[in-house]
Scaffold this motif. Structure first.
Motif, PDB file in Angstrom:
ATOM      1  N   ASN A 139       0.750  -1.274   0.087  1.00  0.00           N
ATOM      2  CA  ASN A 139       0.015  -0.115   0.205  1.00  0.00           C
ATOM      3  C   ASN A 139       0.804   1.065   0.273  1.00  0.00           C
ATOM      4  O   ASN A 139       1.783   1.327   0.547  1.00  0.00           O
ATOM      5  N   SER A 140       0.420   2.088  -0.935  1.00  0.00           N
ATOM      6  CA  SER A 140       1.135   3.409  -0.683  1.00  0.00           C
ATOM      7  C   SER A 140       0.089   4.456  -1.567  1.00  0.00           C
ATOM      8  O   SER A 140      -0.923   3.960  -1.559  1.00  0.00           O
ATOM      9  N   GLY A 141       0.407   5.196  -2.258  1.00  0.00           N
ATOM     10  CA  GLY A 141      -0.479   6.126  -2.949  1.00  0.00           C
ATOM     11  C   GLY A 141       0.001   7.519  -3.511  1.00  0.00           C
ATOM     12  O   GLY A 141       1.224   8.070  -3.007  1.00  0.00           O
ATOM     13  N   GLU A 149      -6.082  10.913  -3.636  1.00  0.00           N
ATOM     14  CA  GLU A 149      -5.196   9.771  -3.774  1.00  0.00           C
ATOM     15  C   GLU A 149      -5.747   9.001  -5.088  1.00  0.00           C
ATOM     16  O   GLU A 149      -6.774   8.387  -5.165  1.00  0.00           O
ATOM     17  N   GLN A 151      -4.729   5.214  -5.639  1.00  0.00           N
ATOM     18  CA  GLN A 151      -4.323   4.050  -4.782  1.00  0.00           C
ATOM     19  C   GLN A 151      -3.167   3.492  -5.379  1.00  0.00           C
ATOM     20  O   GLN A 151      -3.315   3.094  -6.444  1.00  0.00           O
ATOM     21  N   VAL A 152      -2.093   3.257  -4.752  1.00  0.00           N
ATOM     22  CA  VAL A 152      -0.909   2.413  -4.955  1.00  0.00           C
ATOM     23  C   VAL A 152      -1.357   1.058  -3.964  1.00  0.00           C
ATOM     24  O   VAL A 152      -1.138   1.151  -2.805  1.00  0.00           O
ATOM     25  N   GLN A 249       2.505   8.297  -0.449  1.00  0.00           N
ATOM     26  CA  GLN A 249       1.937   7.875   0.883  1.00  0.00           C
ATOM     27  C   GLN A 249       2.904   6.924   1.366  1.00  0.00           C
ATOM     28  O   GLN A 249       3.305   5.973   0.596  1.00  0.00           O
ATOM     29  N   HIS A 251       2.592   4.015   3.514  1.00  0.00           N
ATOM     30  CA  HIS A 251       1.727   3.360   4.380  1.00  0.00           C
ATOM     31  C   HIS A 251       2.362   2.033   5.300  1.00  0.00           C
ATOM     32  O   HIS A 251       1.984   1.002   5.433  1.00  0.00           O
TER      33      HIS A 251
END
Ligand code: MG
Length: 270
Positions: A139-141, A149, A151-152, A249, A251
């Protein structure tokens, strides 16, 4: 409308009652299309030509491609000099091997420069081997304007809620398809973003618009975020400047990034 009347045949003889091509007029003649008012005459040679640029090259799994010549390069594989921590001070994510990687607990990073409407190219790779599941996996973003965002997430054979998977406008718009590559492989986001506009008094004039192409596949087709990204909440728009930093992000997952570049767009593409 064109209609053909066919010849008719009776018994052994041939009686052509009618054989003709007729033009059957439509009941209402179609109105001539209205010519759009235009700033320039058609094919006007005084019209300024578009700038000439050198296009970039595509990336491979082994090697990042080259940005187009008019792009602002935000990461060229060597350092995070164009980035800073959102907590203040230098970006503390790890750099090496031509990419950088989220360093858990160091916080989000953002560009030092602010951007308005833009075309953005980002490449990312989820951890391999994968760890965790659902939202707790790669998870990142990518936060456009630091607020919206994309989303990643490692969404390869990893089910989560639709509006939280890779390439979702998080919490708002699921991607049209799941075009996620396996963990460890480099993936591309090509994003076209138009920020929201506000009246002088702060009232929303029009929302933001975002188009996302994930690994060459259209996944967000000019959708309008409902407002800034929230978790379990969809906050309304609030007045913001036309230019804001781009944010990535943290995360707590070691997601990798490389070959990040941006091209600012003028209103209406002019
Ligand atoms: Mg995220």
């Amino acid at each position: 409308m064109k209609t053909m009347r066919k010849a008719l045949f009776f018994g052994g003889g041939c009686l052509a009652v009618a054989t003709a091509l007729s033009m059957i007029a439509t009941s209402q003649p179609s109105a001539a299309p209205q010519e759009a008012k235009h700033e320039w005459e058609i094919h006007d040679r005084n019209r300024p030509l578009p700038p000439v640029i050198t296009p970039g090259t595509a990336s491979t799994q082994e090697r990042a491609g080259n940005p187009p010549s008019d792009a602002i390069v935000l990461f060229n594989g060597t350092d995070l000099s164009n980035w800073e921590s959102v907590k203040g001070g230098p970006a503390k994510w790890k750099v090496g091997g031509g990419f950088f990687e989220t360093a858990a607990q160091t916080g989000d990073i953002q560009t030092k420069q602010a951007f308005g409407d833009c075309q953005l190219h980002v490449e990312w790779a989820a951890p391999d081997p994968p760890h965790g599941e659902d939202q707790d996996r790669g998870n990142s973003g990518v936060f456009l304007h630091g607020l919206y965002e994309i989303q990643v997430l490692d969404s390869y054979k990893n089910v989560t809620y639709a509006d939280g998977q890779a390439a979702a406008v998080y919490g708002q718009h699921p991607p049209l398809v799941n075009a996620t590559r396996p963990p460890g492989q480099w993936q591309t986001y090509d994003i076209i973003f138009h920020g929201p506009r506000f009246e002088a008094g702060g009232k929303l004039l029009r929302p933001a618009y975002v188009t996302v192409i994930h690994n060459g596949v259209l996944v967000q087709d000019h959708v309008a975020p409902t407002g800034p990204t929230g978790h379990h909440v969809r906050p309304p728009y609030h007045p913001t400047p036309e230019k804001l930093p781009l944010r990535l992000q943290d995360h707590n997952h070691p997601v990798r990034y490389r070959n990040i570049w941006i091209r600012e767009l003028a209103e209406g593409g002019k």
